[in-house]
Design a protein around this motif. Sequence first.
Motif, PDB file in Angstrom:
ATOM      1  N   CYS A  69       0.728  -1.468  -0.025  1.00 11.93           N
ATOM      2  CA  CYS A  69       0.002  -0.138   0.101  1.00 11.93           C
ATOM      3  C   CYS A  69       0.989   1.355   0.093  1.00 11.93           C
ATOM      4  O   CYS A  69       1.979   1.117   0.740  1.00 11.93           O
ATOM      5  CB  CYS A  69      -1.453  -0.631   1.253  1.00 11.93           C
ATOM      6  SG  CYS A  69      -1.826   1.417   1.327  1.00 11.93           S
ATOM      7  N   VAL A  70       0.503   1.941  -0.528  1.00 10.35           N
ATOM      8  CA  VAL A  70       0.938   3.541  -1.345  1.00 10.35           C
ATOM      9  C   VAL A  70       0.418   4.394  -0.218  1.00 10.35           C
ATOM     10  O   VAL A  70       0.496   6.097  -0.630  1.00 10.35           O
ATOM     11  CB  VAL A  70       1.592   3.445  -2.187  1.00 10.35           C
ATOM     12  CG1 VAL A  70       2.242   2.426  -2.781  1.00 10.35           C
ATOM     13  CG2 VAL A  70       0.395   3.651  -2.920  1.00 10.35           C
ATOM     14  N   SER A  71      -0.264   4.275   0.531  1.00  5.78           N
ATOM     15  CA  SER A  71      -1.479   5.165   1.139  1.00  5.78           C
ATOM     16  C   SER A  71      -1.983   6.350  -0.141  1.00  5.78           C
ATOM     17  O   SER A  71      -2.402   7.835   0.793  1.00  5.78           O
ATOM     18  CB  SER A  71      -1.105   5.329   1.839  1.00  5.78           C
ATOM     19  OG  SER A  71       0.041   6.936   1.703  1.00  5.78           O
ATOM     20  N   CYS A  72      -2.540   5.415  -1.128  1.00  4.52           N
ATOM     21  CA  CYS A  72      -2.762   7.168  -2.371  1.00  4.52           C
ATOM     22  C   CYS A  72      -4.786   6.824  -2.039  1.00  4.52           C
ATOM     23  O   CYS A  72      -4.618   8.419  -2.870  1.00  4.52           O
ATOM     24  CB  CYS A  72      -3.023   6.088  -3.528  1.00  4.52           C
ATOM     25  SG  CYS A  72      -3.905   4.857  -3.449  1.00  4.52           S
ATOM     26  N   GLN A  73      -5.515   6.164  -1.466  1.00  6.93           N
ATOM     27  CA  GLN A  73      -6.735   6.651  -0.529  1.00  6.93           C
ATOM     28  C   GLN A  73      -7.295   6.672  -2.152  1.00  6.93           C
ATOM     29  O   GLN A  73      -8.711   7.430  -0.526  1.00  6.93           O
ATOM     30  CB  GLN A  73      -6.573   8.256   0.374  1.00  6.93           C
ATOM     31  CG  GLN A  73      -5.293   8.217   1.560  1.00  6.93           C
ATOM     32  CD  GLN A  73      -5.327   9.350   2.085  1.00  6.93           C
ATOM     33  OE1 GLN A  73      -5.518  10.799   1.734  1.00  6.93           O
ATOM     34  NE2 GLN A  73      -5.997   9.384   3.368  1.00  6.93           N
ATOM     35  N   CYS A  75      -9.010   3.800  -2.913  1.00  2.00           N
ATOM     36  CA  CYS A  75      -9.349   2.863  -1.297  1.00  2.00           C
ATOM     37  C   CYS A  75     -10.657   3.693  -0.539  1.00  2.00           C
ATOM     38  O   CYS A  75     -11.536   3.175  -0.064  1.00  2.00           O
ATOM     39  CB  CYS A  75      -8.905   1.755  -0.860  1.00  2.00           C
ATOM     40  SG  CYS A  75      -8.011   1.971   0.464  1.00  2.00           S
ATOM     41  N   ILE A  86      -7.386   6.191   6.208  1.00  2.00           N
ATOM     42  CA  ILE A  86      -5.883   6.426   6.054  1.00  2.00           C
ATOM     43  C   ILE A  86      -5.599   7.427   6.435  1.00  2.00           C
ATOM     44  O   ILE A  86      -6.199   8.511   6.293  1.00  2.00           O
ATOM     45  CB  ILE A  86      -5.992   5.460   4.711  1.00  2.00           C
ATOM     46  CG1 ILE A  86      -6.509   4.254   4.387  1.00  2.00           C
ATOM     47  CG2 ILE A  86      -4.786   5.618   4.413  1.00  2.00           C
ATOM     48  CD1 ILE A  86      -6.373   4.640   2.718  1.00  2.00           C
ATOM     49  N   CYS A 124      -7.822  -0.077  -6.714  1.00  2.00           N
ATOM     50  CA  CYS A 124      -6.053   0.129  -5.814  1.00  2.00           C
ATOM     51  C   CYS A 124      -5.303  -0.157  -6.604  1.00  2.00           C
ATOM     52  O   CYS A 124      -5.057  -1.436  -7.741  1.00  2.00           O
ATOM     53  CB  CYS A 124      -6.061  -1.040  -4.765  1.00  2.00           C
ATOM     54  SG  CYS A 124      -4.098  -0.666  -4.379  1.00  2.00           S
ATOM     55  N   ILE A 129      -4.749  -4.190  -1.573  1.00  2.00           N
ATOM     56  CA  ILE A 129      -5.396  -4.916  -0.566  1.00  2.00           C
ATOM     57  C   ILE A 129      -6.463  -5.991  -1.151  1.00  2.00           C
ATOM     58  O   ILE A 129      -6.920  -5.617  -2.440  1.00  2.00           O
ATOM     59  CB  ILE A 129      -6.643  -3.491  -0.039  1.00  2.00           C
ATOM     60  CG1 ILE A 129      -7.555  -3.626   1.206  1.00  2.00           C
ATOM     61  CG2 ILE A 129      -7.193  -2.548  -1.942  1.00  2.00           C
ATOM     62  CD1 ILE A 129      -8.240  -2.501   1.041  1.00  2.00           C
TER      63      ILE A 129
HETATM   64  S1  SF4 Z   1      -6.123   2.095  -2.765  1.00  2.00           S
HETATM   65 FE1  SF4 Z   1      -5.766   1.867  -0.719  1.00  2.00          FE
HETATM   66  S2  SF4 Z   1      -4.513  -0.269  -0.002  1.00  2.00           S
HETATM   67 FE2  SF4 Z   1      -4.474   0.855  -2.439  1.00  2.00          FE
HETATM   68  S3  SF4 Z   1      -2.710   1.621  -2.220  1.00  2.00           S
HETATM   69 FE3  SF4 Z   1      -4.309   3.458  -2.386  1.00  2.00          FE
HETATM   70  S4  SF4 Z   1      -4.696   3.564   0.305  1.00  2.00           S
HETATM   71 FE4  SF4 Z   1      -3.112   1.319  -0.671  1.00  2.00          FE
END
Ligand code: SF4
Lengths: 179, 411
Positions: A69-73, A75, A86, A124, A129
């Motif tokens: 996970c790169v915490s792109c948020q 999801c 997150i 994602c 995830i």
């Molecule tokens: S979509 Fe969610 S789980 Fe996937 S990388 Fe982004 S923050 Fe992480």
Amino acid sequence: MAVKIVERKPLTLAERTYIPQIVGALKTTWKHLVKSKETMEYPEQRPAIPPRYRGVPTLVKDPNGREKCVSCQLCEFVCPPKAIRITPGEIPPGAPTGHVEKAPQAFEIDMLRCIYCGMCEEVCPEEAIVLQNQYSMSGYSRSEMVNHKDRLYELGGTLPDSHLKWDKKKSAEDHGNAH
Amino acid sequence: MIGATSFSPLLLAAGAGADSFLERLPLVIRDTVAGVFPAPLQWLVGSTLSIVAIVAIFGGIFAGLTLVERKMLGRIQNRPGPNRTGPMGLLQPIADGIKALTKEDIVPRSADHLLHYLAPVALLAFSILTFAVIPFGRNLVPLELDAAVLYFFAAGAASELAIFMAGWASRNKFSLLAAMRALAQLISYELPLLLSFVPIIMLAGTLSMTGIIDAQAGWQLGFIPRWYIFTPWGFAAFVIFLIAALAESNRSPFDLPEAESELIAGHLTEYSGFKYALFFMAEYFGMIALSGMAITLFLGGWRAPLPFLEFIPSYAWFGAKLLVLLLFFIWIRGTFPRLRIDQLTRLAWKFLVPLALVNLGTAAFWSLTSGWSGALQLVRWALTIAMVIGPFVLLGRGLSGTHRPRTYRYA
Ligand code: SF4
Ligand code: SF4
């Protein structure tokens, strides 16, 4: 379409005595009585989980143990019942995976909200995830039903990954042809 | 002292049959224990022992039956039934008992406390009373009464009072509705129940249970027992008795007083904990007692079905027949849907009562023609069978023919 009238057949004499029906009913239940049972003794026997089952959403690591996970948020934004929270974090530049730059500092999925829709997995970009086989979630309190980051990784484990895109990116960078 | 003949070692030599050791064992045990006490107390001790034995044995049967019933209903639905408590769920009745004992006993504030308390006790008492006259074995009649059959049904009929008491005292609309239904049902079915065995009293010429069983002694053609069920009118009476007994013991498909889907739990709605368990127990006792009555009246009581099987003690035969009947009741419960209240009363008044009355005539004919032999015997059988089947078919046709579209009246 024409209306078709179905005549109600008059009952035969045998039917009017009810006896054939009563005997037939007793016969039916008798058949079930001697039939083998169909119950699955749940905690001892587990149902076979079909592939692509949408169980509890989990976070996975890549085969090298890097959290994907790169915490792109994404999801978090897509999640219909807003089950995901997150807190993005930064990977210190000196770390072995410093070029990834971001990782979640905290990652919570509230399983009381989650509807197991699989949107998070769908959206994602990092395949980080995944809804896996875990289907039984229970707890004594609401707070127990919130899966924190550690628990998510524990549930998720490691999944095979053929892309290893961040490793490729790094080696490309090292060889001077980034982007 | 009741039915006490002192034990003599000579009887042991007789071996098989009426006087075998096993046959006499219960009496021997009772007499030995009672013999310890001084003579004036012996009858008291003897009777107390009988009471203790009845309560213990039928309490045990009740406990086992709850488990067997749940298991069997489970199997009918292709599931195993209770199987977690102890090996194969055998300890389930104990767990149920502990649960019932430790549960909170809630009495509604506006209920009539005394009646609410008395109802389960009364129901249980009345249903235990009926055990007193059932002959469980050759010499095992707790109380030898000349009018035992009357006593049995008098005691059994009193349970209606207890059920109405429960419904009234709860001060709950569902309870009251259920109690009224129960009264309608129980009184309706009291009639076919009583009428169904009148022919037997007529033919046996006695109201005593022992007399009725004695009248069923012997074999036809050497192997068919002379039980009343093996006569055409006896069979018809047995079926009527069985249906009425199902209704009397509030068993499915006649469990209208506690129809969950309409009345929550009927007259049991406001009962919890041990009182609820008492109701449950009384219901099963009632069912067991009525089965015992059916065995005595129609199935030859404790008599063995075949001559060469007589070496098995009589109480074992009684137990076996009881078990078969009880399992049959459970089977029926797992099979048939519940009747509607109007269907229920119609079945009783328009069908079972006339049939039972006609059956009375059939039985009278049977007893009048008992002298016929040879070819006449065949005629006798044919006529009686016709007298059973004819009214059944005619009544069935008449009742289903007069169905008009249902009209609704609102009370
Ligand atoms: S979509 Fe969610 S789980 Fe996937 S990388 Fe982004 S923050 Fe992480
Ligand atoms: S499965 Fe659906 S509801 Fe559950 S966390 Fe993912 S997106 Fe949200």
